[in-house]
Design an enzyme around this catalytic site. Structure first.
Site, short mmCIF file in Angstrom:
data_model
loop_
_atom_site.label_atom_id
_atom_site.label_comp_id
_atom_site.label_asym_id
_atom_site.label_seq_id
_atom_site.Cartn_x
_atom_site.Cartn_y
_atom_site.Cartn_z
N HIS A 1 10.91 -12.34 -8.07
CA HIS A 1 10.37 -10.89 -8.11
C HIS A 1 11.80 -9.81 -8.39
O HIS A 1 12.67 -10.11 -7.86
CB HIS A 1 9.70 -10.54 -6.77
CG HIS A 1 8.86 -9.25 -6.77
ND1 HIS A 1 9.46 -7.97 -6.50
CD2 HIS A 1 7.55 -8.87 -7.08
CE1 HIS A 1 8.77 -6.89 -6.60
NE2 HIS A 1 7.52 -7.67 -6.74
N ASP A 37 12.90 -14.32 0.40
CA ASP A 37 11.66 -13.55 0.14
C ASP A 37 10.63 -14.03 0.63
O ASP A 37 10.15 -14.93 0.05
CB ASP A 37 11.91 -13.06 -1.31
CG ASP A 37 10.69 -12.32 -1.72
OD1 ASP A 37 9.97 -11.87 -0.76
OD2 ASP A 37 10.48 -11.89 -2.65
N GLN A 74 5.30 -13.39 -0.02
CA GLN A 74 4.10 -14.15 -0.43
C GLN A 74 3.91 -15.28 0.43
O GLN A 74 2.89 -16.01 0.05
CB GLN A 74 4.29 -14.54 -2.08
CG GLN A 74 4.24 -13.40 -3.01
CD GLN A 74 2.99 -12.62 -2.97
OE1 GLN A 74 1.98 -13.03 -2.51
NE2 GLN A 74 3.20 -11.50 -3.64
N LYS A 86 0.73 -6.96 2.81
CA LYS A 86 0.29 -8.28 2.39
C LYS A 86 -0.21 -9.03 3.35
O LYS A 86 -1.00 -10.12 2.87
CB LYS A 86 1.22 -9.14 1.38
CG LYS A 86 2.20 -8.06 0.29
CD LYS A 86 3.16 -8.60 -0.44
CE LYS A 86 3.72 -8.27 -1.64
NZ LYS A 86 3.04 -7.55 -2.59
N CYS A 128 6.37 -7.53 -11.70
CA CYS A 128 7.60 -7.26 -11.27
C CYS A 128 8.50 -8.67 -11.63
O CYS A 128 9.24 -8.75 -10.44
CB CYS A 128 7.61 -6.50 -9.81
SG CYS A 128 6.82 -5.21 -9.92
#
Length: 408
Positions: A119, A196, A199, A222, A362
């Site tokens: 991303h 990261d 997700q 999220k 993105c």
């Protein structure tokens, strides 16, 4: 799983006279009644600034604010709550690592290694860091099915590598990256591992210690919490030596006319008034997710993917990106339909009550790597159901028929 859809008031509506099927969870999740109630209760009863007052409301707000730090610590199995830093979200956390750790540690000739699936939030900060320090930014290749190429990782990560930064789960391909293996490789070359977790954290059990991460960032919005709140976790030995990036109230220890000393971690990074209500909402979201169980949530989403993938494969002209084995991915399914623009597909699906995302997500370098300009993306969460999958498949078939023959 139980029908958790009932806990989300926003889902009880129709869109374009159709039952709403919300499949844009990779962008942001909906909020359960418990989180909304926690926000309301805070503003009704405890609204005050934290750490600054001795009156009752300030003490209650501060207690709630710091309690959530402990909840986060337990949720991701961090060694200490002192390593939990409140941010606006994943983007800010990754930028802080790049700007604070990176600018104070990297020099010309060093290497930063990421992958083609990142991303922009886990790409642009490292790009900027490389430009400012003279470091080289390198990319790990992908396998044909979208998974990370570990052989490429072994080639790209060298003794010159200072930072390896990877997404735990791709927001486009849905693949789960072997972070622990890459972290071992990075550490064997003296590099740190930045992850990261935007997700992954909402969808599976996270253990930052077993992952071998040195920094781990994620967003609250999220995972059922409000927008504008996130977490950066880092190992104490790195956080202690990192300079703060924002200067002002609350993060100081002592200010004199010509010099200032700063608080210890985590507070030296939390200048100014924080998103206190967002922190409270994050705590309520963690309580909600923990009550269900992250293993159950992951299994539920894999079951939905196992239902959706074969049905979508049968639609002629539909291409799915990422592995077709649901065991190798989360509930993110990106696709293109015939020669239709993804925005047209998403608009048509919306007419059928199905909310998906369309665009480059993105991840423009990934789009170029895959040879496409954009994709449509459906993404599941704990409140989605088998009926939602059926409606998605039906809506895609109707979309295809409409653009082919002008009828549904």
């Amino acid at each position: 799983m139980n029908n958790y859809e009932q806990d989300f008031p926003i889902l009880k509506q129709k869109v374009n006279d159709e039952r709403l099927v919300y499949l844009d969870n990779a962008a942001t999740s909906q909020k359960p009644r418990a989180v909304i109630a926690a926000l309301t209760n805070y503003y009704y009863h405890d609204n005050a600034n934290v750490h600054r007052g001795v009156h009752t409301l300030a003490e209650r707000a501060t207690e709630k604010f710091e309690e959530v730090r402990l909840k986060v610590k337990n949720f991701i199995n961090a060694p200490s709550e002192r390593e939990i830093i409140y941010t606006k979200g994943t983007t800010e956390g990754l930028n802080w690592v790049a700007r604070s750790y990176g600018m104070s540690h990297l020099k010309q000739g060093d290497e930063i290694v990421i992958s083609y699936m990142e991303h922009h939030s886990n790409l642009v900060p490292w790009q900027q860091l490389a430009q400012k320090t003279g470091a080289q930014l390198k990319y790990i290749e992908l396998l044909a099915d979208g998974r990370l190429d570990l052989e490429s990782a072994r080639q790209q990560i060298t003794d010159k590598t200072a930072i390896v930064a990877l997404t735990h789960v791709s927001n486009v391909l849905g693949v789960v990256n072997p972070i622990a293996q890459v972290a071992n490789l990075a550490h064997s070359h003296g590099a740190i591992m930045v992850v990261d977790g935007a997700q992954s954290t909402p969808h599976m059990k996270i253990d930052v210690q077993s992952l071998g991460a040195d920094f781990f960032a994620f967003s609250g919005h999220k995972m059922l919490a409000p927008t504008g709140i996130g977490i950066l976790w880092g190992k104490s030995r790195y956080l202690n030596e990192m300079p703060p990036l924002e200067f002002g109230g609350e993060m100081i220890d002592w200010v004199q006319l010509q010099e200032t000393t700063f608080k210890e971690i985590p507070w030296k990074f939390e200048g100014g008034t924080q998103n206190i209500a967002g922190v409270v909402g994050l705590g309520a979201a963690i309580d909600y997710l923990s009550q269900i169980g992250m293993e159950q949530i992951e299994a539920h989403e894999q079951a939905l993917s196992a239902q959706a993938l074969p049905a979508l494969e049968q639609i002629k002209g539909l291409k799915i990106y990422g592995p077709l084995n649901p065991a190798l991915r989360t509930g993110i399914i990106s696709f293109n339909l015939d020669q239709l623009h993804p925005h047209d597909v998403a608009t048509a699906l919306d007419m059928e009550g199905v909310a998906v995302r369309a665009g480059h997500h993105c991840a423009q370098p990934l789009m170029k790597y895959l040879g496409v300009a954009a994709m449509a993306r459906a993404s599941f969460y704990l409140y989605n159901t088998e009926q939602d999958v059926e409606q998605l498949v039906k809506a895609i078939k109707a979309t295809k028929e409409f653009f082919k023959n002008g009828t549904v």
